[in-house]
Design a protein around this motif. Structure first.
Motif, PDB file in Angstrom:
ATOM      1  N   THR A  44      28.854  40.503  27.187  1.00  0.00           N
ATOM      2  CA  THR A  44      29.411  41.031  28.422  1.00  0.00           C
ATOM      3  C   THR A  44      28.354  40.913  29.514  1.00  0.00           C
ATOM      4  OG1 THR A  44      30.585  42.883  29.416  1.00  0.00           O
ATOM      5  CG2 THR A  44      28.713  43.419  28.027  1.00  0.00           C
TER       6      THR A  44
ATOM      7  N   ARG B 177      26.673  44.067  34.721  1.00  0.00           N
ATOM      8  CA  ARG B 177      27.404  44.928  35.674  1.00  0.00           C
ATOM      9  C   ARG B 177      28.521  45.730  34.994  1.00  0.00           C
ATOM     10  NH1 ARG B 177      29.196  39.900  38.084  1.00  0.00           N
ATOM     11  NH2 ARG B 177      27.843  40.427  39.812  1.00  0.00           N
ATOM     12  N   ASP B 178      28.977  45.314  33.815  1.00  0.00           N
ATOM     13  CA  ASP B 178      30.044  46.020  33.110  1.00  0.00           C
ATOM     14  C   ASP B 178      29.539  47.176  32.251  1.00  0.00           C
ATOM     15  OD1 ASP B 178      31.854  44.259  34.239  1.00  0.00           O
ATOM     16  OD2 ASP B 178      31.744  42.866  32.542  1.00  0.00           O
TER      17      ASP B 178
END
Length: 125
Positions: free
Chosen positions: A6, A9-10
């Motif tokens: 991922t 920022r997530d």
């Protein structure tokens, strides 16, 4: 190893991330504004899920990182071998295994517990 990719920022506080090839729970997440010639950076601090060590990293927010897939499972204490070791049976597969117990818990046979599992690492919650 059960994990997925991922972007930085997530991530958010309370989620999991791999830092130095160890699964960590994020304790602090902060971002810095992009500069004149660069992108925004994120600083992530975490605590090891299985070893309790503090780790951190700083990367651009669009960088990819690995997120471990940690399963939360139920078990039943079969026997208590010592103050810090117990034998537990998983309630879904009926597999028995030895697990280290936290110092502040008082376990006895037939107690139901909740534990975290990733690969062959386990920890009582």
């Amino acid at each position: 190893m059960a994990r997925q990719q991922t972007q930085v920022r997530d991530l958010d506080e309370g989620s999991y991330v791999m830092i130095d090839d160890a699964p960590c729970k994020i304790t602090a997440y902060s971002t810095a504004k992009p500069g004149k010639h660069g992108s925004a950076k994120a600083r992530v601090e975490g605590k090891g899920v299985f070893d309790e060590n503090k780790r951190n990293f700083t990367q651009p927010v669009d960088a990819k990182v690995w997120v471990p897939i940690i399963q939360r499972k139920q078990g039943q204490v079969v026997s208590v071998e010592s103050d810090d070791v117990a034998q537990v049976m998983a309630l879904d597969t009926y597999e028995t295994f030895t697990i280290k117990t936290p110092g502040d818990t008082d376990l006895s046979p037939d107690d139901e517990i909740e534990y975290l599992e990733m690969d062959e690492q386990r920890k009582i919650v």
